[in-house]
Design an enzyme around this catalytic site. Structure first.
Site, mmCIF file in Angstrom:
data_model
loop_
_atom_site.group_PDB
_atom_site.id
_atom_site.type_symbol
_atom_site.label_atom_id
_atom_site.label_comp_id
_atom_site.label_asym_id
_atom_site.label_seq_id
_atom_site.Cartn_x
_atom_site.Cartn_y
_atom_site.Cartn_z
ATOM 1 C CB CYS A 1 2.866 -8.167 -2.303
ATOM 2 S SG CYS A 1 2.257 -6.588 -2.947
ATOM 3 N NE ARG B 1 6.719 -7.973 -2.586
ATOM 4 C CZ ARG B 1 6.758 -8.451 -1.357
ATOM 5 N NH1 ARG B 1 7.435 -9.567 -1.135
ATOM 6 N NH2 ARG B 1 6.151 -7.847 -0.363
ATOM 7 C CG ASP C 1 9.090 -5.576 -0.387
ATOM 8 O OD1 ASP C 1 9.013 -4.859 -1.401
ATOM 9 O OD2 ASP C 1 8.411 -5.389 0.635
HETATM 10 P P1 4NP Z 1 4.985 -4.614 -2.022
HETATM 11 O O1 4NP Z 1 6.171 -3.655 -1.511
HETATM 12 O O2 4NP Z 1 4.546 -5.422 -0.833
HETATM 13 O O3 4NP Z 1 5.625 -5.453 -3.065
HETATM 14 O O4 4NP Z 1 3.898 -3.692 -2.552
HETATM 15 C C1 4NP Z 1 6.044 -2.793 -0.416
HETATM 16 C C2 4NP Z 1 5.423 -1.577 -0.576
HETATM 17 C C3 4NP Z 1 5.341 -0.705 0.498
HETATM 18 C C4 4NP Z 1 5.868 -1.073 1.725
HETATM 19 C C5 4NP Z 1 6.470 -2.302 1.884
HETATM 20 C C6 4NP Z 1 6.554 -3.177 0.812
HETATM 21 N N1 4NP Z 1 5.804 -0.186 2.823
HETATM 22 O O5 4NP Z 1 6.383 -0.495 3.873
HETATM 23 O O6 4NP Z 1 5.180 0.872 2.725
#
Ligand code: 4NP
Length: 168
Positions: A22, A28, A137
């Site tokens: 992800c 995710r 997300d």
């Molecule tokens: P992930 O969610 O891609 O599902 O782990 C996110 C976690 C952190 C961030 C964006 C999406 N961020 O911008 O820090």
């Protein structure tokens, strides 16, 4: 490859190894990793499982507290997971790389080496009826987003275990 050499499909020859990817590797993809570990264990499928992010902001961090809580509700402890960034060599050390959303898929295509072993796919393409969709997300939303994420990664894990069992 040398002209005329037999075309071996490494993805079919070696023990499967699957990497879920992800953006941050704290929401995710750790849940996808957890769901896949549980599903593989319950069906006896021998497989290496990992997760990573396309971004570098959270390298070394544990999963988001809300992701940990969602896994805990399912009886799974993911507090020991640590985020890492996806790298080009992942395409040589995994047989399958599975992106959570379309942007992750595009970012992975961009770092893929010219001679990948890994088969790259979109997670929900493995779930009948959800083909082409991204796992939303949940990072900027509420707790309920993580329950929805779990439902999607759990269904995909079931389909992936079935696929990998049938192709061996
Ligand atoms: P992930 O969610 O891609 O599902 O782990 C996110 C976690 C952190 C961030 C964006 C999406 N961020 O911008 O820090």
């Amino acid at each position: 490859m040398t002209a005329g050499a037999p075309r071996f499909n490494l993805a079919r020859m070696t023990q499967p190894a699957i990497l879920f990817v992800c953006l941050g590797n704290i929401c995710r993809s750790p849940l996808a990793e957890a769901a896949m570990r549980a599903e593989a264990e319950s069906t006896g499928l021998a497989i290496r499982i990992d997760s990573a992010g396309t971004g570098d902001w959270h390298i070394g961090n544990p999963p988001d507290q809300r992701a940990q809580a969602e896994a805990h509700r399912r009886g799974i402890d993911i507090s020991g997971y640590r985020a890492r960034q996806a790298v080009p060599t992942d395409f040589h050390t995994f047989t399958h790389i599975v992106a959570m959303d379309r942007q992750n898929l595009a970012d992975l295509h961009a770092i893929a080496p010219p001679d990948p072993v890994a088969n790259l796919s979109l997670l929900l393409d493995h779930v009948p009826g959800l083909e082409g969709q991204s796992v939303a997300d949940p990072y900027f939303g509420g707790e309920e987003g993580f329950a929805e994420t779990w439902e999607q990664v759990h269904r995909a894990a079931q389909a992936l275990v079935q696929m990998l069992t049938n192709t061996r």
